[in-house]
Write a protein that holds these residues in place. Structure first.
Motif, PDB file in Angstrom:
ATOM      1  N   ALA A  92     -15.761  28.550  -5.582  1.00 10.98           N
ATOM      2  CA  ALA A  92     -14.696  29.168  -5.739  1.00 10.98           C
ATOM      3  C   ALA A  92     -14.105  29.559  -4.385  1.00 10.98           C
ATOM      4  O   ALA A  92     -15.069  29.801  -3.365  1.00 10.98           O
ATOM      5  CB  ALA A  92     -14.684  30.860  -6.607  1.00 10.98           C
ATOM      6  N   ILE A  93     -12.952  29.608  -3.938  1.00  4.58           N
ATOM      7  CA  ILE A  93     -12.348  30.029  -2.515  1.00  4.58           C
ATOM      8  C   ILE A  93     -12.078  31.585  -3.027  1.00  4.58           C
ATOM      9  O   ILE A  93     -10.923  31.953  -3.837  1.00  4.58           O
ATOM     10  CB  ILE A  93     -11.157  29.243  -2.230  1.00  4.58           C
ATOM     11  N   ILE A  94     -12.846  32.509  -2.341  1.00  4.32           N
ATOM     12  CA  ILE A  94     -12.314  34.078  -2.154  1.00  4.32           C
ATOM     13  C   ILE A  94     -12.019  34.376  -0.887  1.00  4.32           C
ATOM     14  O   ILE A  94     -12.478  33.982   0.157  1.00  4.32           O
ATOM     15  CB  ILE A  94     -13.510  34.655  -2.785  1.00  4.32           C
TER      16      ILE A  94
ATOM     17  N   GLU B 191     -15.288  29.367   0.835  1.00  2.66           N
ATOM     18  CA  GLU B 191     -15.985  28.831  -0.432  1.00  2.66           C
ATOM     19  C   GLU B 191     -17.175  29.340  -0.673  1.00  2.66           C
ATOM     20  O   GLU B 191     -18.190  29.235   0.182  1.00  2.66           O
ATOM     21  CB  GLU B 191     -15.878  27.224  -0.161  1.00  2.66           C
ATOM     22  N   VAL B 192     -17.452  29.888  -1.997  1.00  2.00           N
ATOM     23  CA  VAL B 192     -18.639  30.363  -2.334  1.00  2.00           C
ATOM     24  C   VAL B 192     -19.058  29.782  -3.622  1.00  2.00           C
ATOM     25  O   VAL B 192     -18.115  29.578  -4.502  1.00  2.00           O
ATOM     26  CB  VAL B 192     -18.574  31.985  -2.507  1.00  2.00           C
ATOM     27  N   ALA B 193     -20.297  29.985  -3.841  1.00  3.86           N
ATOM     28  CA  ALA B 193     -21.103  29.551  -5.209  1.00  3.86           C
ATOM     29  C   ALA B 193     -21.272  30.622  -5.940  1.00  3.86           C
ATOM     30  O   ALA B 193     -21.491  31.847  -5.432  1.00  3.86           O
ATOM     31  CB  ALA B 193     -22.258  28.430  -4.923  1.00  3.86           C
ATOM     32  N   HIS B 194     -21.576  30.410  -7.315  1.00  2.00           N
ATOM     33  CA  HIS B 194     -22.099  31.479  -8.126  1.00  2.00           C
ATOM     34  C   HIS B 194     -23.261  32.217  -7.707  1.00  2.00           C
ATOM     35  O   HIS B 194     -23.323  33.341  -8.114  1.00  2.00           O
ATOM     36  CB  HIS B 194     -21.969  31.060  -9.576  1.00  2.00           C
ATOM     37  N   THR B 195     -24.138  31.637  -6.991  1.00  2.00           N
ATOM     38  CA  THR B 195     -25.419  32.203  -6.621  1.00  2.00           C
ATOM     39  C   THR B 195     -25.275  32.652  -5.242  1.00  2.00           C
ATOM     40  O   THR B 195     -26.434  33.239  -5.038  1.00  2.00           O
ATOM     41  CB  THR B 195     -26.304  31.003  -6.773  1.00  2.00           C
TER      42      THR B 195
ATOM     43  N   THR C 220     -25.236  35.105  -2.278  1.00  2.00           N
ATOM     44  CA  THR C 220     -25.391  36.589  -2.231  1.00  2.00           C
ATOM     45  C   THR C 220     -24.247  37.258  -1.014  1.00  2.00           C
ATOM     46  O   THR C 220     -23.465  36.266  -0.317  1.00  2.00           O
ATOM     47  CB  THR C 220     -26.786  37.032  -1.687  1.00  2.00           C
ATOM     48  N   LEU C 221     -24.108  38.551  -1.059  1.00  2.00           N
ATOM     49  CA  LEU C 221     -22.946  38.944  -0.202  1.00  2.00           C
ATOM     50  C   LEU C 221     -23.492  38.533   1.513  1.00  2.00           C
ATOM     51  O   LEU C 221     -22.463  38.266   1.945  1.00  2.00           O
ATOM     52  CB  LEU C 221     -22.801  40.538  -0.369  1.00  2.00           C
TER      53      LEU C 221
END
Length: 136
Positions: free
Chosen positions: A24-26, A43-47, A49-50
């Protein structure tokens, strides 16, 4: 948001309509009493971490600073995007494999450590990914 609304929102970010995982792009904005910090879209994956999200933002900032310091205007390079994200188990370690739109791969341990390309582990994990998804 109610808990069920929150779950649906997160699932829509990281799961395609056909049930496959996606990135996802957040964009994040952090606010405290003394100020506000708006981070660029990443772009981040569901796994992730912050901490991993902050590392990705730092890399974006560093790469944009380097581009600005060259003083040359370059034609924008075609943007490589993540096509698929999957978990691949090798031994006792779980790896997150990002298949990119240019048919290359990024392999990251679940701890966030990037596996360098052309190493034995990288090649083995990519081979398992290719076999699992019948890719040449």
């Amino acid at each position: 948001m109610q808990p069920d609304d929150w779950k649906a929102f997160i699932n829509n970010l990281f799961v395609d309509a056909d049930g496959r995982r996606k990135s996802a792009i957040i964009g994040l904005t952090l606010e405290v009493e003394t100020g506000k910090l708006t981070l660029p879209p990443v772009e981040v994956a569901h796994t992730d971490t912050l901490q991993q999200v902050f590392i990705k933002v730092a890399r974006l900032s560093t790469s944009s600073t380097k581009a600005d310091s060259t003083g040359k205007e370059e034609a924008p390079a075609p943007q490589v995007k993540t096509v698929n994200v999957e978990h691949i188990q090798h031994g006792n370690t779980e790896y997150i494999v990002y298949r990119l739109s240019d048919d290359s791969f990024n392999v990251i341990k679940s701890t966030g450590v990037v596996v360098p390309p052309k190493t034995i582990i990288y090649n083995t994990v990519v081979k398992k990914y290719r076999e699992q998804f019948q890719l040449k």
